[in-house]
Write a protein that holds these residues in place. Structure first.
Motif, PDB file in Angstrom:
ATOM      1  N   ALA A  23       0.863  -1.186   0.000  1.00 39.88           N
ATOM      2  CA  ALA A  23       0.000   0.000   0.000  1.00 39.88           C
ATOM      3  C   ALA A  23       0.894   1.229   0.000  1.00 39.88           C
ATOM      4  O   ALA A  23       1.790   1.356   0.835  1.00 39.88           O
ATOM      5  CB  ALA A  23      -0.904  -0.017   1.222  1.00 39.88           C
ATOM      6  N   GLU A  24       0.661   2.122  -0.942  1.00 41.44           N
ATOM      7  CA  GLU A  24       1.489   3.312  -1.074  1.00 41.44           C
ATOM      8  C   GLU A  24       1.218   4.282   0.065  1.00 41.44           C
ATOM      9  O   GLU A  24       0.205   4.179   0.762  1.00 41.44           O
ATOM     10  CB  GLU A  24       1.208   3.981  -2.422  1.00 41.44           C
ATOM     11  N   LEU A  25       2.122   5.241   0.255  1.00 41.45           N
ATOM     12  CA  LEU A  25       2.013   6.213   1.338  1.00 41.45           C
ATOM     13  C   LEU A  25       0.703   6.994   1.254  1.00 41.45           C
ATOM     14  O   LEU A  25       0.032   7.192   2.268  1.00 41.45           O
ATOM     15  CB  LEU A  25       3.220   7.163   1.310  1.00 41.45           C
ATOM     16  N   ASP A  26       0.308   7.422   0.045  1.00 45.28           N
ATOM     17  CA  ASP A  26      -0.933   8.190  -0.117  1.00 45.28           C
ATOM     18  C   ASP A  26      -2.148   7.346   0.283  1.00 45.28           C
ATOM     19  O   ASP A  26      -3.090   7.837   0.889  1.00 45.28           O
ATOM     20  CB  ASP A  26      -1.068   8.665  -1.579  1.00 45.28           C
ATOM     21  N   TYR A  27      -2.109   6.054  -0.025  1.00 45.22           N
ATOM     22  CA  TYR A  27      -3.191   5.142   0.367  1.00 45.22           C
ATOM     23  C   TYR A  27      -3.229   5.000   1.879  1.00 45.22           C
ATOM     24  O   TYR A  27      -4.294   5.027   2.502  1.00 45.22           O
ATOM     25  CB  TYR A  27      -2.982   3.773  -0.292  1.00 45.22           C
ATOM     26  N   ARG A  28      -2.077   4.852   2.512  1.00 48.88           N
ATOM     27  CA  ARG A  28      -1.994   4.660   3.955  1.00 48.88           C
ATOM     28  C   ARG A  28      -2.455   5.898   4.713  1.00 48.88           C
ATOM     29  O   ARG A  28      -3.182   5.784   5.692  1.00 48.88           O
ATOM     30  CB  ARG A  28      -0.556   4.330   4.373  1.00 48.88           C
ATOM     31  N   GLU A  29      -2.006   7.055   4.266  1.00 45.25           N
ATOM     32  CA  GLU A  29      -2.304   8.277   5.022  1.00 45.25           C
ATOM     33  C   GLU A  29      -3.650   8.906   4.670  1.00 45.25           C
ATOM     34  O   GLU A  29      -4.317   9.463   5.541  1.00 45.25           O
ATOM     35  CB  GLU A  29      -1.195   9.305   4.799  1.00 45.25           C
ATOM     36  N   HIS A  30      -4.055   8.829   3.386  1.00 45.56           N
ATOM     37  CA  HIS A  30      -5.271   9.541   2.961  1.00 45.56           C
ATOM     38  C   HIS A  30      -6.336   8.624   2.389  1.00 45.56           C
ATOM     39  O   HIS A  30      -7.437   9.091   2.067  1.00 45.56           O
ATOM     40  CB  HIS A  30      -4.912  10.619   1.923  1.00 45.56           C
ATOM     41  N   GLY A  31      -6.038   7.362   2.202  1.00 47.15           N
ATOM     42  CA  GLY A  31      -7.021   6.409   1.685  1.00 47.15           C
ATOM     43  C   GLY A  31      -7.286   6.545   0.199  1.00 47.15           C
ATOM     44  O   GLY A  31      -8.241   5.957  -0.312  1.00 47.15           O
ATOM     45  N   SER A  67     -14.908   4.397   1.026  1.00 52.33           N
ATOM     46  CA  SER A  67     -14.452   5.772   0.772  1.00 52.33           C
ATOM     47  C   SER A  67     -13.059   5.949   1.357  1.00 52.33           C
ATOM     48  O   SER A  67     -12.640   5.190   2.231  1.00 52.33           O
ATOM     49  CB  SER A  67     -15.418   6.774   1.425  1.00 52.33           C
ATOM     50  N   PRO A  68     -12.341   6.968   0.903  1.00 47.80           N
ATOM     51  CA  PRO A  68     -11.005   7.213   1.450  1.00 47.80           C
ATOM     52  C   PRO A  68     -11.014   7.425   2.965  1.00 47.80           C
ATOM     53  O   PRO A  68     -10.150   6.916   3.672  1.00 47.80           O
ATOM     54  CB  PRO A  68     -10.519   8.467   0.725  1.00 47.80           C
ATOM     55  N   GLU A  69     -12.033   8.155   3.458  1.00 51.65           N
ATOM     56  CA  GLU A  69     -12.110   8.414   4.898  1.00 51.65           C
ATOM     57  C   GLU A  69     -12.334   7.115   5.672  1.00 51.65           C
ATOM     58  O   GLU A  69     -11.759   6.899   6.734  1.00 51.65           O
ATOM     59  CB  GLU A  69     -13.250   9.397   5.214  1.00 51.65           C
ATOM     60  N   ALA A  70     -13.169   6.250   5.125  1.00 53.88           N
ATOM     61  CA  ALA A  70     -13.445   4.965   5.776  1.00 53.88           C
ATOM     62  C   ALA A  70     -12.177   4.096   5.786  1.00 53.88           C
ATOM     63  O   ALA A  70     -11.883   3.425   6.784  1.00 53.88           O
ATOM     64  CB  ALA A  70     -14.584   4.234   5.059  1.00 53.88           C
ATOM     65  N   ARG A  71     -11.421   4.118   4.681  1.00 52.54           N
ATOM     66  CA  ARG A  71     -10.185   3.346   4.623  1.00 52.54           C
ATOM     67  C   ARG A  71      -9.187   3.847   5.675  1.00 52.54           C
ATOM     68  O   ARG A  71      -8.557   3.063   6.378  1.00 52.54           O
ATOM     69  CB  ARG A  71      -9.557   3.407   3.230  1.00 52.54           C
ATOM     70  N   VAL A  72      -9.047   5.156   5.777  1.00 51.41           N
ATOM     71  CA  VAL A  72      -8.127   5.732   6.766  1.00 51.41           C
ATOM     72  C   VAL A  72      -8.567   5.335   8.172  1.00 51.41           C
ATOM     73  O   VAL A  72      -7.748   4.943   9.005  1.00 51.41           O
ATOM     74  CB  VAL A  72      -8.052   7.270   6.616  1.00 51.41           C
ATOM     75  N   ALA A  73      -9.857   5.396   8.448  1.00 53.41           N
ATOM     76  CA  ALA A  73     -10.359   5.032   9.784  1.00 53.41           C
ATOM     77  C   ALA A  73     -10.061   3.570  10.096  1.00 53.41           C
ATOM     78  O   ALA A  73      -9.627   3.235  11.210  1.00 53.41           O
ATOM     79  CB  ALA A  73     -11.863   5.300   9.866  1.00 53.41           C
ATOM     80  N   VAL A  74     -10.266   2.677   9.124  1.00 50.25           N
ATOM     81  CA  VAL A  74     -10.007   1.248   9.334  1.00 50.25           C
ATOM     82  C   VAL A  74      -8.509   1.011   9.548  1.00 50.25           C
ATOM     83  O   VAL A  74      -8.113   0.232  10.422  1.00 50.25           O
ATOM     84  CB  VAL A  74     -10.531   0.421   8.137  1.00 50.25           C
ATOM     85  N   LEU A  75      -7.682   1.688   8.775  1.00 45.02           N
ATOM     86  CA  LEU A  75      -6.241   1.481   8.876  1.00 45.02           C
ATOM     87  C   LEU A  75      -5.654   2.091  10.153  1.00 45.02           C
ATOM     88  O   LEU A  75      -4.622   1.622  10.640  1.00 45.02           O
ATOM     89  CB  LEU A  75      -5.518   2.050   7.656  1.00 45.02           C
ATOM     90  N   GLN A  76      -6.295   3.119  10.702  1.00 48.24           N
ATOM     91  CA  GLN A  76      -5.809   3.781  11.908  1.00 48.24           C
ATOM     92  C   GLN A  76      -6.282   3.093  13.199  1.00 48.24           C
ATOM     93  O   GLN A  76      -5.853   3.463  14.281  1.00 48.24           O
ATOM     94  CB  GLN A  76      -6.256   5.250  11.931  1.00 48.24           C
ATOM     95  N   GLU A  77      -7.160   2.095  13.047  1.00 43.39           N
ATOM     96  CA  GLU A  77      -7.660   1.361  14.213  1.00 43.39           C
ATOM     97  C   GLU A  77      -6.512   0.676  14.936  1.00 43.39           C
ATOM     98  O   GLU A  77      -5.661   0.062  14.302  1.00 43.39           O
ATOM     99  CB  GLU A  77      -8.646   0.275  13.735  1.00 43.39           C
TER     100      GLU A  77
END
Length: 187
Positions: A23-31, A67-77
């Motif tokens: 997963a690229e940095l933009d995907y990890r940080e911003h989804g 959504s990008p926000e949902a991805r960020v929330a899941v990854l930040q759990e």
């Protein structure tokens, strides 16, 4: 506490090749998922929406990652103490992260095996030195006994020679004093 966003095993599936990519940095940080621009001109997302855990510890549902926000929330759990977590190093794929861990595990295994071998060799060396020391002590005792026997033999031989010589001298002296003269006597 660890998070999937920081894990080297966070992967995304490429839509065309179906291979797992880091997963690229933009995907990890911003989804955000990068778009592909095929020759037809219509763009589509390069990766599937839901990420994957290369270790298969966490299962991400597509509905959670719409959504990008949902991805960020899941990854930040926070995931607690995830046994499959390894720190993400940018530029390495999940497979390369796995290979790094395997190499580290192999190195640790070799180090522990080498430590066991060294301990075994040290133990054998100490046993060999102890055997040689015992052998040296036995040899030294044997040499002392032989030396004592030689001294005793020499002492007995000297005593016999001295006593025998004095006895022979006394006999000859007695014979000469009684008038005996050997035929070989020149005087």
């Amino acid at each position: 506490m660890v998070k999937c966003v920081d894990c080297g095993f966070l992967a995304v599936r490429h839509r065309e090749s179906r291979e797992l990519c880091s997963a690229e940095l933009d995907y990890r940080e911003h989804g955000r998922i990068p778009n592909l621009q095929p020759s037809s001109g219509t763009g589509y997302q390069m990766y599937e929406e839901a990420p994957l855990c290369f270790q298969r510890i966490v299962a991400f549902r597509t509905s959670e990652c719409s959504s990008p926000e949902a991805r960020v929330a899941v990854l930040q759990e926070e995931r607690g103490d995830c046994e499959g977590f390894t720190v993400w190093q940018q530029g390495f794929t999940p497979k390369e992260h796995r290979e790094m861990l395997d190499r580290m595990w192999m190195a640790e295994r070799e180090d522990s095996r080498d430590a066991v071998l060294r301990a075994s060799e040290d133990r054998r060396y100490r046993q060999m030195v102890e055997r040689e020391d015992r052998r040296d002590e036995n040899t030294q005792r044997l040499q002392e006994r032989l030396h004592n026997r030689e001294l005793w033999f020499l002492g007995v031989a000297v005593t016999v020679a001295l006593v025998g010589g004095s006895i022979i001298a006394a006999i000859i002296e007695g014979a000469i004093s009684r008038g005996w003269q050997p035929s070989w006597w020149p005087f």
